[in-house]
Design a protein around this motif. Sequence first.
Motif, mmCIF file in Angstrom:
data_model
loop_
_atom_site.group_PDB
_atom_site.id
_atom_site.type_symbol
_atom_site.label_atom_id
_atom_site.label_comp_id
_atom_site.label_asym_id
_atom_site.label_seq_id
_atom_site.Cartn_x
_atom_site.Cartn_y
_atom_site.Cartn_z
ATOM 1 N N ARG A 162 22.820 31.279 54.914
ATOM 2 C CA ARG A 162 24.163 31.343 54.309
ATOM 3 C C ARG A 162 24.980 32.524 54.834
ATOM 4 O O ARG A 162 25.707 33.163 54.072
ATOM 5 C CB ARG A 162 24.060 31.477 52.786
ATOM 6 C CG ARG A 162 23.492 30.272 52.100
ATOM 7 C CD ARG A 162 23.693 30.389 50.609
ATOM 8 N NE ARG A 162 22.875 29.464 49.885
ATOM 9 C CZ ARG A 162 22.119 29.773 48.841
ATOM 10 N NH1 ARG A 162 22.085 31.005 48.413
ATOM 11 N NH2 ARG A 162 21.415 28.856 48.242
ATOM 12 N N SER A 163 24.843 32.814 56.120
ATOM 13 C CA SER A 163 25.551 33.959 56.689
ATOM 14 C C SER A 163 26.740 33.579 57.544
ATOM 15 O O SER A 163 27.576 34.421 57.835
ATOM 16 C CB SER A 163 24.605 34.768 57.566
ATOM 17 O OG SER A 163 23.603 35.341 56.800
ATOM 18 N N PHE A 164 26.789 32.326 57.972
ATOM 19 C CA PHE A 164 27.755 31.965 59.002
ATOM 20 C C PHE A 164 28.973 31.295 58.397
ATOM 21 O O PHE A 164 28.866 30.294 57.696
ATOM 22 C CB PHE A 164 27.110 31.025 60.018
ATOM 23 C CG PHE A 164 25.857 31.579 60.645
ATOM 24 C CD1 PHE A 164 24.765 30.762 60.858
ATOM 25 C CD2 PHE A 164 25.768 32.905 61.022
ATOM 26 C CE1 PHE A 164 23.609 31.259 61.436
ATOM 27 C CE2 PHE A 164 24.611 33.414 61.594
ATOM 28 C CZ PHE A 164 23.534 32.593 61.797
ATOM 29 N N LEU A 165 30.127 31.861 58.715
ATOM 30 C CA LEU A 165 31.365 31.278 58.211
ATOM 31 C C LEU A 165 31.747 30.015 58.965
ATOM 32 O O LEU A 165 32.331 29.092 58.395
ATOM 33 C CB LEU A 165 32.511 32.285 58.340
ATOM 34 C CG LEU A 165 32.494 33.487 57.398
ATOM 35 C CD1 LEU A 165 33.738 34.323 57.616
ATOM 36 C CD2 LEU A 165 32.393 33.049 55.956
ATOM 37 N N SER A 166 31.452 29.964 60.233
ATOM 38 C CA SER A 166 31.849 28.806 61.034
ATOM 39 C C SER A 166 30.857 28.628 62.171
ATOM 40 O O SER A 166 30.105 29.537 62.510
ATOM 41 C CB SER A 166 33.256 29.023 61.598
ATOM 42 O OG SER A 166 33.274 30.170 62.418
ATOM 43 N N ALA A 167 30.893 27.437 62.757
ATOM 44 C CA ALA A 167 30.020 27.085 63.884
ATOM 45 C C ALA A 167 28.573 27.514 63.630
ATOM 46 O O ALA A 167 27.977 28.218 64.452
ATOM 47 C CB ALA A 167 30.543 27.718 65.187
ATOM 48 N N PRO A 168 27.965 27.123 62.509
ATOM 49 C CA PRO A 168 26.624 27.626 62.191
ATOM 50 C C PRO A 168 25.562 27.190 63.183
ATOM 51 O O PRO A 168 24.623 27.955 63.443
ATOM 52 C CB PRO A 168 26.349 27.046 60.792
ATOM 53 C CG PRO A 168 27.257 25.872 60.673
ATOM 54 C CD PRO A 168 28.458 26.187 61.477
ATOM 55 N N ALA A 169 25.704 25.988 63.755
ATOM 56 C CA ALA A 169 24.685 25.511 64.698
ATOM 57 C C ALA A 169 24.703 26.357 65.969
ATOM 58 O O ALA A 169 23.640 26.764 66.472
ATOM 59 C CB ALA A 169 24.926 24.042 65.023
ATOM 60 N N TRP A 170 25.876 26.628 66.484
ATOM 61 C CA TRP A 170 25.970 27.457 67.685
ATOM 62 C C TRP A 170 25.449 28.865 67.439
ATOM 63 O O TRP A 170 24.750 29.442 68.269
ATOM 64 C CB TRP A 170 27.421 27.520 68.176
ATOM 65 C CG TRP A 170 27.820 26.354 69.016
ATOM 66 C CD1 TRP A 170 28.682 25.345 68.682
ATOM 67 C CD2 TRP A 170 27.365 26.050 70.340
ATOM 68 N NE1 TRP A 170 28.789 24.445 69.709
ATOM 69 C CE2 TRP A 170 27.989 24.860 70.733
ATOM 70 C CE3 TRP A 170 26.492 26.683 71.225
ATOM 71 C CZ2 TRP A 170 27.765 24.282 71.976
ATOM 72 C CZ3 TRP A 170 26.268 26.098 72.466
ATOM 73 C CH2 TRP A 170 26.907 24.918 72.831
ATOM 74 N N ARG A 171 25.808 29.428 66.294
ATOM 75 C CA ARG A 171 25.358 30.794 65.999
ATOM 76 C C ARG A 171 23.845 30.824 65.843
ATOM 77 O O ARG A 171 23.170 31.736 66.312
ATOM 78 C CB ARG A 171 26.056 31.314 64.740
ATOM 79 C CG ARG A 171 27.551 31.465 64.930
ATOM 80 C CD ARG A 171 28.276 32.066 63.738
ATOM 81 N NE ARG A 171 29.710 31.815 63.866
ATOM 82 C CZ ARG A 171 30.545 32.552 64.599
ATOM 83 N NH1 ARG A 171 30.117 33.605 65.230
ATOM 84 N NH2 ARG A 171 31.819 32.231 64.682
ATOM 85 N N GLY A 172 23.318 29.790 65.182
ATOM 86 C CA GLY A 172 21.860 29.709 65.044
ATOM 87 C C GLY A 172 21.184 29.583 66.399
ATOM 88 O O GLY A 172 20.152 30.216 66.658
ATOM 89 N N ALA A 173 21.768 28.783 67.276
ATOM 90 C CA ALA A 173 21.187 28.593 68.611
ATOM 91 C C ALA A 173 21.206 29.903 69.398
ATOM 92 O O ALA A 173 20.219 30.257 70.065
ATOM 93 C CB ALA A 173 21.963 27.512 69.370
ATOM 94 N N ALA A 174 22.307 30.621 69.329
ATOM 95 C CA ALA A 174 22.404 31.878 70.083
ATOM 96 C C ALA A 174 21.378 32.883 69.573
ATOM 97 O O ALA A 174 20.657 33.518 70.361
ATOM 98 C CB ALA A 174 23.814 32.455 69.963
ATOM 99 N N ILE A 175 21.289 33.006 68.251
ATOM 100 C CA ILE A 175 20.348 33.986 67.682
ATOM 101 C C ILE A 175 18.913 33.552 67.936
ATOM 102 O O ILE A 175 18.046 34.381 68.248
ATOM 103 C CB ILE A 175 20.646 34.159 66.187
ATOM 104 C CG1 ILE A 175 21.991 34.886 66.040
ATOM 105 C CG2 ILE A 175 19.552 34.944 65.491
ATOM 106 C CD1 ILE A 175 22.591 34.800 64.681
ATOM 107 N N GLY A 176 18.631 32.263 67.842
ATOM 108 C CA GLY A 176 17.275 31.760 68.110
ATOM 109 C C GLY A 176 16.848 32.036 69.540
ATOM 110 O O GLY A 176 15.720 32.468 69.801
ATOM 111 N N SER A 177 17.738 31.810 70.485
ATOM 112 C CA SER A 177 17.359 32.036 71.880
ATOM 113 C C SER A 177 17.201 33.525 72.165
ATOM 114 O O SER A 177 16.334 33.921 72.962
ATOM 115 C CB SER A 177 18.374 31.400 72.831
ATOM 116 O OG SER A 177 19.655 31.939 72.632
ATOM 117 N N LEU A 178 17.994 34.369 71.490
ATOM 118 C CA LEU A 178 17.843 35.821 71.673
ATOM 119 C C LEU A 178 16.541 36.315 71.072
ATOM 120 O O LEU A 178 15.883 37.202 71.636
ATOM 121 C CB LEU A 178 19.037 36.551 71.063
ATOM 122 C CG LEU A 178 20.322 36.428 71.872
ATOM 123 C CD1 LEU A 178 21.531 36.813 71.039
ATOM 124 C CD2 LEU A 178 20.252 37.303 73.126
#
Lengths: 237, 230
Positions: free
Chosen positions: B168-184
Amino acid sequence: MDEPALNAAMDRYACGDARAFPELHRALSARLLAYLTRMCGSETLAGDLTQETFLRMHRARSTFARGGAVAPWAYAIARNAYLDHARAQKHRNTERLPSDPGAEPPDAHGADGEAVAIASETARAVERVLLCLPASQREAFILLRYEGLSVQDAAAVLGTTATAVKLRAFRAYEALRAALEELKRRPEAERGAGRSVENRSVEKGMEKGDRPAAARPERSGRRGKGQAGVRGGADGE
Amino acid sequence: MANEHDLLRGIEDIPDPAAHLAARPPPALAEGPAEGPAEPSLTRPARERRALSATLAGLAWILLFSWGEGLRDDLGSPRVLVPLAVVAVLSGLGLLLALRPRARGLPASVRAIQALAVAVPVGFLAAAVVRSGVADPPVPLELHLRCVASALCTALVPFALAALVLRRSFLSAPAWRGAAIGSLCGLGVVVGLEAHCAPDDLRPVAAPPGPPIGAGALLGAAAGALRGRA
């Protein structure tokens, strides 16, 4: 409450000061209600979504950045509440009842009455066209025109680029302007019949693959006089 | 047909169908709720402590797991240490870029996040191609699979912790943000993996570290879409 005071209140709430919540509720509830009403077309549903938004703001308060701006943050959460509701509606495919009956027609006697009637009809036309627009265009336009957000803030709320926001809002503006010009050209006597013409153009828009929020009427929790002329249902993305 | 510049000039002419709502005076303080919802929720200080604990726990897991697998003999040599340090720094900087709020407390732009989500796996693969060749004789399949399993086990705890902290941290584009953080996070796992795995073959270099980055991106996208939206 001005913006710095509102942001400070949210900052306090994020740090655990429960006394800040009433201030936030007081400052934001009308704005969020208006925004959600414009998005979903129903004041009743918007009321429920507004409460949902405040609950989500409470749950996500720890993510509010120190020194941040609460307005775009709150709008983004409200938008998420609307999107989740729209998706749930799509999956449930619920049967719907006729929506809120709308406001009583204004008193048309006298010059002032005529101006009020014209303004009311114009607003209803705008509402109909808005609800027939693709959701991406509708929300971009609403955030820029009615909520007064900057293009950058709107882009952050919508999770897209500033260029995309401008383009979407422009397309919505073009559609609305065309509808209003059509309304002005139509002689008064035809306005009553003309409403059916507008409905046909709305249906044509549907055939082209648009997803109008007003396509299906919505279950209403209350019916009564004096409710604004807002109709329609949620729109899924 | 009017061009885009007309937008600013004419937009105010469009009336507001919900003006009656926006014009309502705010409710008196006494009419609204006296306090927030009864449901408990994290405060910012508590969340910051939780994020710090999760970060330290994730790093500790990676180090412990790598140590359990047995650190490579040449870990101290510059040839090994420098690339690992660079990867660790890049992973940390990438996470900062993805998570740090921008102007007005709003998140990083979607374009920046998308670029990050794509750059991490592509960059890693390119670096792997540049750094290594194909071993002769080829590395046995059993060793490949063992390395992949080790990589995924190393990644498990950091991914779970990231998903928990960022719910519940992402205001928008949660899938992209999750993907970026997961790959990092996966990139961070690569540091641990290469601390105990010393292959000199393109396939193990790309393959065992690849799953943490790829799986991190996919799982992060899924977690973001399901539970990441504020």
